[in-house]
Design a protein around this motif. Sequence first.
Motif, mmCIF file in Angstrom:
data_model
loop_
_atom_site.group_PDB
_atom_site.id
_atom_site.type_symbol
_atom_site.label_atom_id
_atom_site.label_comp_id
_atom_site.label_asym_id
_atom_site.label_seq_id
_atom_site.Cartn_x
_atom_site.Cartn_y
_atom_site.Cartn_z
ATOM 1 N N ARG A 75 7.763 9.078 -1.154
ATOM 2 C CA ARG A 75 6.956 8.110 -1.235
ATOM 3 C C ARG A 75 6.876 7.021 -0.287
ATOM 4 N N ARG A 76 5.941 6.821 0.309
ATOM 5 C CA ARG A 76 5.543 5.992 1.291
ATOM 6 C C ARG A 76 5.017 4.586 0.883
ATOM 7 N N ASP A 77 5.760 3.511 1.191
ATOM 8 C CA ASP A 77 5.329 2.247 0.834
ATOM 9 C C ASP A 77 5.345 1.538 2.259
ATOM 10 N N GLN A 78 4.133 0.759 2.421
ATOM 11 C CA GLN A 78 3.844 -0.248 3.554
ATOM 12 C C GLN A 78 3.782 -1.700 2.990
ATOM 13 N N PHE A 86 12.437 10.170 0.775
ATOM 14 C CA PHE A 86 12.183 11.492 0.412
ATOM 15 C C PHE A 86 13.021 12.010 -0.937
ATOM 16 N N LEU A 87 12.259 12.685 -1.754
ATOM 17 C CA LEU A 87 12.572 12.892 -2.989
ATOM 18 C C LEU A 87 12.693 14.236 -3.415
ATOM 19 N N GLY A 88 13.199 14.666 -4.459
ATOM 20 C CA GLY A 88 13.179 16.039 -5.147
ATOM 21 C C GLY A 88 14.118 17.054 -4.618
ATOM 22 N N LEU A 89 13.994 18.212 -4.893
ATOM 23 C CA LEU A 89 14.932 19.369 -4.503
ATOM 24 C C LEU A 89 15.118 19.504 -3.036
ATOM 25 N N ASN A 90 14.086 19.154 -2.139
ATOM 26 C CA ASN A 90 14.419 19.441 -0.685
ATOM 27 C C ASN A 90 14.949 18.224 0.129
ATOM 28 N N ALA A 91 15.082 16.997 -0.830
ATOM 29 C CA ALA A 91 15.096 15.769 0.050
ATOM 30 C C ALA A 91 16.145 15.878 1.144
ATOM 31 N N GLU A 92 17.539 16.258 0.940
ATOM 32 C CA GLU A 92 18.350 16.262 2.144
ATOM 33 C C GLU A 92 17.929 17.294 3.238
ATOM 34 N N LEU A 120 0.974 -1.170 0.113
ATOM 35 C CA LEU A 120 -0.080 0.070 -0.102
ATOM 36 C C LEU A 120 0.899 1.156 0.095
ATOM 37 N N SER A 121 0.656 1.999 -0.894
ATOM 38 C CA SER A 121 1.690 3.125 -1.228
ATOM 39 C C SER A 121 1.010 4.446 -1.652
ATOM 40 N N TRP A 122 1.460 5.515 -0.979
ATOM 41 C CA TRP A 122 0.982 6.926 -1.541
ATOM 42 C C TRP A 122 2.322 7.885 -1.526
ATOM 43 N N GLU A 123 2.101 8.921 -2.474
ATOM 44 C CA GLU A 123 3.268 9.803 -2.557
ATOM 45 C C GLU A 123 2.858 11.092 -2.488
#
Length: 159
Positions: free
Chosen positions: A95-98, A116-122, A80-83
């Motif tokens: 993106r969260r995966d269970q 955590f993804l994208g420009l602000n991930a870190e 089950l995943s959402w992002e």
Amino acid sequence: MAKAENLVTSIQVEIDAPVALVWEVLTDFARYAEWNTFCPELETTGRLGDMVYMQVRIPGTDQVIPVNEYLVAWEPERLLSWEQRPTDENKDAARRDQYLEAVGPGRTRYFTTDLFLGLNAETIMREHGAWVKQGFDQVARDVKARAEALNAQRQAGLR
């Protein structure tokens, strides 16, 4: 670009309940307030691509924040995943995966991840990773407690 250092992974728990029952707990969104201390409210249609509206409690506080994401995976009794997708106003993405796995008769393994993804991930990982990990660990313990209690109830009802 996704980087391993921006991945939060919960503890893995083994649950004394069948995978179908654990899946039922995870997808009974209307009852989250009864058992999920990290995400006490979640609304979605359960259809891929639709919004997932959540209220998330920051561990150790009374602060609850809204989080709106998209349902991206619905594999019964497995995933089950959402992002969160970046927008013009907010560049954050994740993106969260269970994950569920049947590990024996009437036993299930559960854990969850958040990448955590994208420009602000870190920055997100540095500022929020620790409390997200704490919250996800609690979700693992909460889903275990809920599924095992329901399983015991149902087993007692069969006797």
